[in-house]
Design a protein around this motif. Structure first.
Motif, PDB file in Angstrom:
ATOM      1  N   GLY A  62       0.827  -1.196   0.000  1.00 25.58           N
ATOM      2  CA  GLY A  62       0.000   0.000   0.000  1.00 25.58           C
ATOM      3  C   GLY A  62       0.862   1.247   0.000  1.00 25.58           C
ATOM      4  N   SER A  63       0.262   2.352  -0.374  1.00 26.81           N
ATOM      5  CA  SER A  63       0.999   3.599  -0.477  1.00 26.81           C
ATOM      6  C   SER A  63       1.024   4.331   0.849  1.00 26.81           C
ATOM      7  N   ALA A  64       1.977   5.265   0.971  1.00 22.99           N
ATOM      8  CA  ALA A  64       2.039   6.090   2.171  1.00 22.99           C
ATOM      9  C   ALA A  64       0.786   6.944   2.297  1.00 22.99           C
ATOM     10  N   GLU A  65       0.253   7.366   1.122  1.00 16.34           N
ATOM     11  CA  GLU A  65      -0.967   8.168   1.141  1.00 16.34           C
ATOM     12  C   GLU A  65      -2.129   7.381   1.724  1.00 16.34           C
ATOM     13  N   THR A  66      -2.233   6.090   1.349  1.00 17.19           N
ATOM     14  CA  THR A  66      -3.298   5.239   1.888  1.00 17.19           C
ATOM     15  C   THR A  66      -3.138   5.058   3.386  1.00 17.19           C
ATOM     16  N   ASP A  67      -1.899   4.853   3.831  1.00 22.90           N
ATOM     17  CA  ASP A  67      -1.648   4.697   5.269  1.00 22.90           C
ATOM     18  C   ASP A  67      -2.046   5.965   6.024  1.00 22.90           C
ATOM     19  N   ASP A  68      -1.716   7.127   5.459  1.00 18.67           N
ATOM     20  CA  ASP A  68      -2.064   8.391   6.109  1.00 18.67           C
ATOM     21  C   ASP A  68      -3.574   8.552   6.207  1.00 18.67           C
ATOM     22  N   GLU A  69      -4.279   8.161   5.150  1.00 19.39           N
ATOM     23  CA  GLU A  69      -5.737   8.273   5.163  1.00 19.39           C
ATOM     24  C   GLU A  69      -6.349   7.342   6.214  1.00 19.39           C
ATOM     25  N   SER A  70      -5.799   6.126   6.298  1.00 20.39           N
ATOM     26  CA  SER A  70      -6.308   5.178   7.292  1.00 20.39           C
ATOM     27  C   SER A  70      -6.042   5.680   8.704  1.00 20.39           C
ATOM     28  N   ALA A  71      -4.829   6.243   8.926  1.00 18.07           N
ATOM     29  CA  ALA A  71      -4.493   6.778  10.248  1.00 18.07           C
ATOM     30  C   ALA A  71      -5.420   7.940  10.602  1.00 18.07           C
ATOM     31  N   ALA A  72      -5.717   8.784   9.602  1.00 17.81           N
ATOM     32  CA  ALA A  72      -6.611   9.917   9.852  1.00 17.81           C
ATOM     33  C   ALA A  72      -8.010   9.443  10.222  1.00 17.81           C
ATOM     34  N   ALA A  73      -8.473   8.363   9.576  1.00 22.97           N
ATOM     35  CA  ALA A  73      -9.795   7.825   9.899  1.00 22.97           C
ATOM     36  C   ALA A  73      -9.835   7.303  11.326  1.00 22.97           C
ATOM     37  N   ARG A  74      -8.769   6.653  11.780  1.00 21.70           N
ATOM     38  CA  ARG A  74      -8.745   6.132  13.145  1.00 21.70           C
ATOM     39  C   ARG A  74      -8.658   7.266  14.163  1.00 21.70           C
ATOM     40  N   GLU A  75      -7.929   8.313  13.845  1.00 24.05           N
ATOM     41  CA  GLU A  75      -7.899   9.468  14.733  1.00 24.05           C
ATOM     42  C   GLU A  75      -9.293  10.081  14.856  1.00 24.05           C
ATOM     43  N   GLN A  76      -9.999  10.140  13.723  1.00 17.51           N
ATOM     44  CA  GLN A  76     -11.358  10.669  13.740  1.00 17.51           C
ATOM     45  C   GLN A  76     -12.277   9.784  14.576  1.00 17.51           C
ATOM     46  N   ALA A  77     -12.071   8.465  14.489  1.00 14.35           N
ATOM     47  CA  ALA A  77     -12.898   7.533  15.268  1.00 14.35           C
ATOM     48  C   ALA A  77     -12.670   7.721  16.763  1.00 14.35           C
ATOM     49  N   VAL A  78     -11.411   7.892  17.176  1.00 13.57           N
ATOM     50  CA  VAL A  78     -11.115   8.120  18.596  1.00 13.57           C
ATOM     51  C   VAL A  78     -11.736   9.433  19.062  1.00 13.57           C
ATOM     52  N   ALA A  79     -11.625  10.462  18.231  1.00 16.42           N
ATOM     53  CA  ALA A  79     -12.218  11.750  18.592  1.00 16.42           C
ATOM     54  C   ALA A  79     -13.734  11.641  18.735  1.00 16.42           C
ATOM     55  N   LEU A  80     -14.364  10.828  17.887  1.00 16.22           N
ATOM     56  CA  LEU A  80     -15.809  10.637  17.986  1.00 16.22           C
ATOM     57  C   LEU A  80     -16.181   9.957  19.303  1.00 16.22           C
ATOM     58  N   LEU A  81     -15.401   8.950  19.695  1.00 13.70           N
ATOM     59  CA  LEU A  81     -15.672   8.283  20.978  1.00 13.70           C
ATOM     60  C   LEU A  81     -15.573   9.276  22.132  1.00 13.70           C
ATOM     61  N   ALA A  82     -14.543  10.113  22.097  1.00 16.95           N
ATOM     62  CA  ALA A  82     -14.379  11.100  23.164  1.00 16.95           C
ATOM     63  C   ALA A  82     -15.551  12.074  23.197  1.00 16.95           C
ATOM     64  N   ALA A  83     -15.986  12.496  22.029  1.00 19.59           N
ATOM     65  CA  ALA A  83     -17.116  13.422  21.972  1.00 19.59           C
ATOM     66  C   ALA A  83     -18.383  12.771  22.533  1.00 19.59           C
ATOM     67  N   LEU A  84     -18.592  11.502  22.197  1.00 17.31           N
ATOM     68  CA  LEU A  84     -19.764  10.796  22.718  1.00 17.31           C
ATOM     69  C   LEU A  84     -19.689  10.659  24.235  1.00 17.31           C
ATOM     70  N   ALA A  85     -18.463  10.421  24.751  1.00 14.35           N
ATOM     71  CA  ALA A  85     -18.297  10.227  26.200  1.00 14.35           C
ATOM     72  C   ALA A  85     -18.470  11.528  26.974  1.00 14.35           C
ATOM     73  N   ARG A  86     -18.358  12.645  26.298  1.00 13.14           N
ATOM     74  CA  ARG A  86     -18.552  13.931  26.975  1.00 13.14           C
ATOM     75  C   ARG A  86     -20.013  14.380  26.921  1.00 13.14           C
ATOM     76  N   GLN A  87     -20.830  13.687  26.160  1.00 16.15           N
ATOM     77  CA  GLN A  87     -22.250  14.048  26.054  1.00 16.15           C
ATOM     78  C   GLN A  87     -23.032  13.415  27.200  1.00 16.15           C
TER      79      GLN A  87
END
Length: 638
Positions: A62-87
């Motif tokens: 896989g490409s570095a660009e694909t890895d970066d996109e996947s990492a960004a998606a996981r960061e977004q997922a963690v941020a979503l969990l945190a946002a839900l836990a603060r609600q």
């Protein structure tokens, strides 16, 4: 709404990185519009994060660009969990110090066992049951001010970067057993309302608990790749006895760098048995309301106190509180019946020199400790525990580095460690004109030892589970325990029952005269097999039998084989078995049943029953099959 949620959840599980990010955005909108969807959305995001990610462990595909996109998606997922836990609808300010009941329906459960996570920020979150067992935190981890209403489990989790739990509140048990902190850790101002578990322990589990065993079989802990240590099985737990006990590793939490528990409150047990601290650790101004196990020489307890409730309950604990050597409690200073933790002036001239950052000061502290133990037999056990705890401190540099490439401080550290080892061994080796410390127990699990010489020592017990031995090592003539023990050998080199937590020897080692095959020696790893002189190791068995093929003295080989086996076995010997009458040239030499022409290889080929060899007695049959099993085990990869 349920149908829309299900479609979005399916897309999160199957889409590429762009599709996953889009699905996460839609899930966030759904959670805001319909709070009832908050829990199922969190469960969906947790499942997504538990799945392996290419960016978590790059494989080269896989490409570095694909890895970066996947990492960004996981960061977004963690941020979503945190946002839900603060609600949390009943708490306007998520950082407010308002406790939640253990049955709070709004506190979010998180199941992230085995997940590989990027930077996480759960600061101010309201959480229920959380599972971070075997979780790999690859970035900065922030739990500052988080509230945990239920059990929080961080067993065997690994924190690669700085981790902060400052100001967090744990309403129930929190378990950091076998967790590893590879950077700084901050637990200042944390309130532990139940057991704070940072040590080693064990749990009783029935054999028919199928759900538990299924979960354990699927565990994939982060590899134990710490500096100077080489045991990939060390982090996993171990079966004990008749499949009825699950022992969580052989060590406690490991802190490679600085850690602070300053101003923390421990309402119940503060359990740090076998935890390891690689740098200074602060417990300044802590409040302890339960049993304390904190035998660590580098701990600073200035201003700490023991509550009146803990003092009262202390009468129920025959062991008492386990403070670091040099600290005691002083009553009468607190109006509420508590006690301050203060320096023990009766130990002067020892003033916690082992906690100093200067190796030369630590060296002088070791000399003082040795003299104190010589003069005061009642202090020897505590001094031994302190010195062992010092030797279990993780080394921050490669011990195989050439002496000419070591920095002055690194060279001084090795010199100090040699002195600590000699303090333990010289005083447990009987000699004229030298004080002998009787009934000494060495707790050195997970330690890094260099040129360790315990030859001819007389010790009550020794725990070398997972210990790393560098340079020359000797246990020649050592004796552990002068009486038979109900619990088996009084020296251990591996966790009982399996191949986990075995010691490793990176140089020549001599076990001559140490009859301790059941101690776990058979499962140790020897990096220089040809330099092992031992009684009861796999390496000895294999080497003796391979060498026997060119040795012309069967009697000599038999003696060496018995020594390598670590036990007398009169029913098996090494010798020649003649060929049949029509082919006498087919004579064979090898292990055979004593006094017969039956080779063990022939027995191995007829293990369908002892009646295949009616000339063998039950004792001979049992001996032959037992040796076969030992040889097969010796050839297994450990």
């Amino acid at each position: 709404m349920d149908a829309l949620y299900q479609q979005t959840a399916d897309r999160l599980a199957k889409a590429d990185a762009d599709g996953q990010r889009s699905a996460l955005q839609e899930l966030e909108i759904l959670a805001r519009e319909d709070p009832a969807q908050r829990r199922p959305i969190a469960d969906t995001v947790c499942r997504y994060l538990r799945e392996p990610a290419d960016s978590a462990e790059p494989t080269g595909s896989g490409s570095a660009e694909t890895d970066d996109e996947s990492a960004a998606a996981r960061e977004q997922a963690v941020a979503l969990l945190a946002a839900l836990a603060r609600q949390h609808p009943e708490v306007a300010d998520s950082s407010a110090d308002i406790p939640c009941d253990t049955d709070c329906e709004h506190c979010l459960d998180l199941e992230l066992d085995g997940a590989v996570l990027p930077d996480v920020d759960f600061s101010g979150c309201r959480l229920g049951d959380v599972g971070f067992t075997d979780t790999h935190f690859r970035g900065i981890s922030v739990f500052t001010g988080a509230r945990f209403a239920k059990v929080a489990t961080f067993q065997r989790s690994v924190f690669e970067a700085d981790a902060s739990f400052a100001g967090a509140r744990f309403s129930q048990t929190v378990d950091f057993g076998r967790a590893r902190f590879r950077a700084d850790a901050d637990f200042s101002r944390v309130r532990f309302q139940d057991i704070a578990w940072f040590g080693r322990g064990e749990t009783s589990v029935w054999e028919d608990d199928e759900e538990f065993w299924e979960v354990m079989e699927n565990r994939r802990p982060v590899a134990w790749d710490e500096l100077n240590e080489d045991d990939p099985n060390w982090p996993m737990a171990e079966l004990m006895g008749d499949y009825q006990t699950w022992e969580e590793g052989g060590d406690g939490a490991r802190f490679n760098h600085r850690v602070s528990f300053a101003d923390a409150e421990f309402a119940a047990e503060a359990w740090f048995w076998k935890a390891r601290f690689g740098d200074a650790v602060s417990f300044q101004r802590c409040s302890f309301g339960g049993r304390v196990h904190l035998i660590q020489p580098a701990v600073d307890l200035t201003g700490a106190r023991l509550t009146a409730d803990a003092r009262a309950k202390g009468q129920e604990w025959p062991e008492g509180q386990d403070w670091p050597f040099g600290w005691i409690t002083e009553s009468g200073l607190e109006g509420d019946g508590g006690a301050l933790v203060v320096h023990d002036d009766s130990l002067t001239p020892y003033r916690r020199q082992l906690a100093d950052t200067d190796p030369d000061v630590r060296l002088s502290g070791l000399h003082i400790l040795g003299e104190l133990g010589d003069a005061e037999p009642a202090l020897r056990e505590r001094i031994t525990e302190t010195v062992c705890a010092y030797l279990r401190t993780p080394l921050p540099f490669d011990v195989t580095t050439s002496v000419f490439e070591l920095s002055p401080s690194q060279f001084a550290e090795l010199r100090t460690r040699h002195a600590a080892q000699r303090l333990l061994t010289d005083r447990t080796r009987p000699a004229l004109g030298r004080t002998f410390w009787e009934d000494t127990t060495l707790q050195l699990s997970g330690a890094t030892l260099i040129d360790f010489d315990a030859s001819d020592c007389r010790l009550a017990d020794g725990d070398f589970t997972g210990t790393q031995f560098y340079g020359k090592t000797s246990f020649a003539g050592a004796v552990f325990g002068d009486k038979p023990s109900f619990f088996g050998p009084q020296i251990s080199f591996a966790l009982p029952g399996g191949g986990s937590g075995r010691a490793a020897f990176h140089g020549p080692v001599d076990f001559s005269g140490l009859a301790a095959r059941k101690s776990g020696i058979v499962r140790c790893r020897f990096h220089t097999d040809s330099a092992v002189r031992a009684a009861g190791t796999d390496q000895d068995l294999i080497r003796v039998l391979l060498g026997a093929r060119i040795d012309t003295d069967p009697a000599k080989v038999t003696v060496e084989f018995q020594q390598a086996l670590g036990a007398e076995n009169p029913h098996v010997e090494y010798g020649v078995v003649p060929g049949p009458a029509d082919a006498p040239w087919e004579a064979r030499t090898g292990l055979k049943v004593t006094g017969t022409d039956v080779l063990l290889t022939e027995v191995a080929g007829r293990l369908d029953g002892a009646d295949a060899f009616p000339e063998l007695s039950p004792e001979q049959w049992a001996a032959a099959t037992g040796i076969i099993r030992a040889l097969l085990e010796a050839l297994e990869a450990r």
